[in-house]
Scaffold this motif. Structure first.
Motif, mmCIF file in Angstrom:
data_model
loop_
_atom_site.group_PDB
_atom_site.id
_atom_site.type_symbol
_atom_site.label_atom_id
_atom_site.label_comp_id
_atom_site.label_asym_id
_atom_site.label_seq_id
_atom_site.Cartn_x
_atom_site.Cartn_y
_atom_site.Cartn_z
ATOM 1 N N TRP A 3 -50.764 69.871 -15.217
ATOM 2 C CA TRP A 3 -52.202 70.171 -14.539
ATOM 3 C C TRP A 3 -52.622 68.964 -13.665
ATOM 4 C CZ3 TRP A 3 -54.657 74.447 -13.547
ATOM 5 C CH2 TRP A 3 -54.263 75.864 -14.664
ATOM 6 N N ARG A 21 -51.561 76.136 2.700
ATOM 7 C CA ARG A 21 -50.922 76.884 1.580
ATOM 8 C C ARG A 21 -50.409 75.675 0.791
ATOM 9 N NH1 ARG A 21 -51.359 81.720 0.193
ATOM 10 N NH2 ARG A 21 -49.273 81.551 -0.763
ATOM 11 N N ARG A 22 -50.130 76.026 -0.749
ATOM 12 C CA ARG A 22 -49.680 75.064 -1.560
ATOM 13 C C ARG A 22 -48.570 75.868 -2.146
ATOM 14 N NH1 ARG A 22 -55.194 75.033 -3.996
ATOM 15 N NH2 ARG A 22 -55.356 76.977 -5.182
ATOM 16 N N GLN A 75 -51.486 81.776 -13.456
ATOM 17 C CA GLN A 75 -52.736 81.157 -13.120
ATOM 18 C C GLN A 75 -52.222 80.780 -11.558
ATOM 19 O OE1 GLN A 75 -53.677 78.647 -16.348
ATOM 20 N NE2 GLN A 75 -55.197 80.115 -17.076
ATOM 21 N N GLN A 76 -51.223 79.786 -11.457
ATOM 22 C CA GLN A 76 -51.012 79.185 -10.184
ATOM 23 C C GLN A 76 -50.696 80.194 -9.122
ATOM 24 O OE1 GLN A 76 -51.662 76.116 -10.934
ATOM 25 N NE2 GLN A 76 -51.575 76.736 -13.102
ATOM 26 N N GLU A 90 -51.741 83.237 -9.156
ATOM 27 C CA GLU A 90 -53.010 84.108 -8.571
ATOM 28 C C GLU A 90 -54.004 83.350 -7.946
ATOM 29 O OE1 GLU A 90 -54.549 85.150 -12.471
ATOM 30 O OE2 GLU A 90 -52.654 86.682 -12.875
ATOM 31 N N THR A 91 -53.891 81.994 -7.935
ATOM 32 C CA THR A 91 -54.832 81.342 -7.250
ATOM 33 C C THR A 91 -54.026 80.834 -5.923
ATOM 34 O OG1 THR A 91 -54.132 79.264 -8.384
ATOM 35 C CG2 THR A 91 -56.113 80.439 -8.978
ATOM 36 N N GLY A 92 -52.998 81.508 -5.404
ATOM 37 C CA GLY A 92 -52.452 81.221 -4.150
ATOM 38 C C GLY A 92 -51.376 80.394 -3.940
ATOM 39 N N THR A 93 -50.702 79.991 -5.304
ATOM 40 C CA THR A 93 -49.644 78.831 -5.243
ATOM 41 C C THR A 93 -48.339 79.407 -5.101
ATOM 42 O OG1 THR A 93 -50.906 77.196 -6.342
ATOM 43 C CG2 THR A 93 -48.580 76.983 -6.106
#
Length: 259
Positions: free
Chosen positions: A93, A41-42, A140-141, A143-146
């Protein structure tokens, strides 16, 4: 409900044994970091707040027991010429965490709608556009699992002044203070307006702001670390992984029984 920074100015002392509470929290945070490593995980922990509010002290205690291979602290200052040639989010980014890592930002992309707005480094159309751009970036972060945690550390003008005086009088703290601190101090009313709009426009359901009363350093550290631990723990499995069968077999041949 709108965020009112005057609600975070009591400066109450921490009730209890500070060292014991801190040690317990740091042990908990170490386990949480291990969970991020093994479960790939991040997370991003973003700190904003006034100069001399205590962000650095919170970050030092947050990361004190973390494995340095799996986290990064990014102190954000003025952009370089290369960074200025890109969109203002470009440099962030470049610093996003890979899988099983945590990135800690000491100041963030919110400079676009705070310091750049107040000091005139960004035009009005640029900083006004910044709210939607920041919200989209954060979405965006997530939604991509961060996991994204946003901390704002607040202190009163009186407390900030006391800390600036302490820095100036201490030979090994003077390096922390520069002319920017006093330019920003002189525009506190403008920064309060900027922060009010920042909270109103970017305190979203998935990326809410956590405001910390920083007027008592020890209480602020415990409050911030607790809030961060709670949020991180809620977004990662705290179940330790099972040992792979082939590793168990090899280890038993080499070591015998260990439990």
């Amino acid at each position: 409900m709108a965020t009112d920074l005057s609600d975070y100015e009591l400066g109450k002392h921490f009730k209890g044994d500070y060292r014991e509470a801190l040690e317990k929290l740091q042990k908990r945070l170490a386990h949480i970091q291990y969970a991020h490593i093994v479960h790939r995980r991040r997370a991003i922990i973003a700190f904003e707040g006034w100069d001399a509010a205590g962000k650095g002290g919170i970050i030092r205690r947050l990361t004190a027991q973390w494995d340095p291979r799996y986290f990064e602290v990014w102190p954000i200052g003025a952009p370089t010429p290369e960074e200025k040639a890109h969109h203002f989010l470009w440099r962030f980014w470049q610093r996003l965490p890979p899988l099983h890592n945590i990135s800690v930002f000491d100041r963030t992309w919110y400079g676009r709608v705070a310091v750049e707005r107040v000091e005139g480094y960004a035009s009005e159309p640029e900083w006004r556009r910044g709210y939607d751009e920041i919200n989209a970036f954060e979405a965006q972060q997530i939604e991509t699992g961060t996991t994204l945690i946003k901390i704002f550390v607040h202190v009163t003008q009186e407390e900030q002044d006391a800390r600036l005086r302490d820095r100036l009088s201490h030979p090994w703290k003077r390096w922390k203070t520069g002319l920017d601190d006093f330019r920003n101090r002189a525009k506190r009313a403008e920064y309060l307006d900027a922060y009010a709009e920042m909270f109103a426009r970017t305190d979203t359901e998935k990326a809410p702001w956590i405001v910390i009363d920083g007027n008592n350093k020890k209480a602020a550290r415990i409050a911030a670390l607790t809030a961060i631990a709670d949020r991180l723990e809620a977004c990662v499995s705290m179940q330790p992984p099972e040992l792979p069968p082939d590793l168990v077999e090899t280890a038993r041949e080499a070591l015998g029984k260990w439990d």
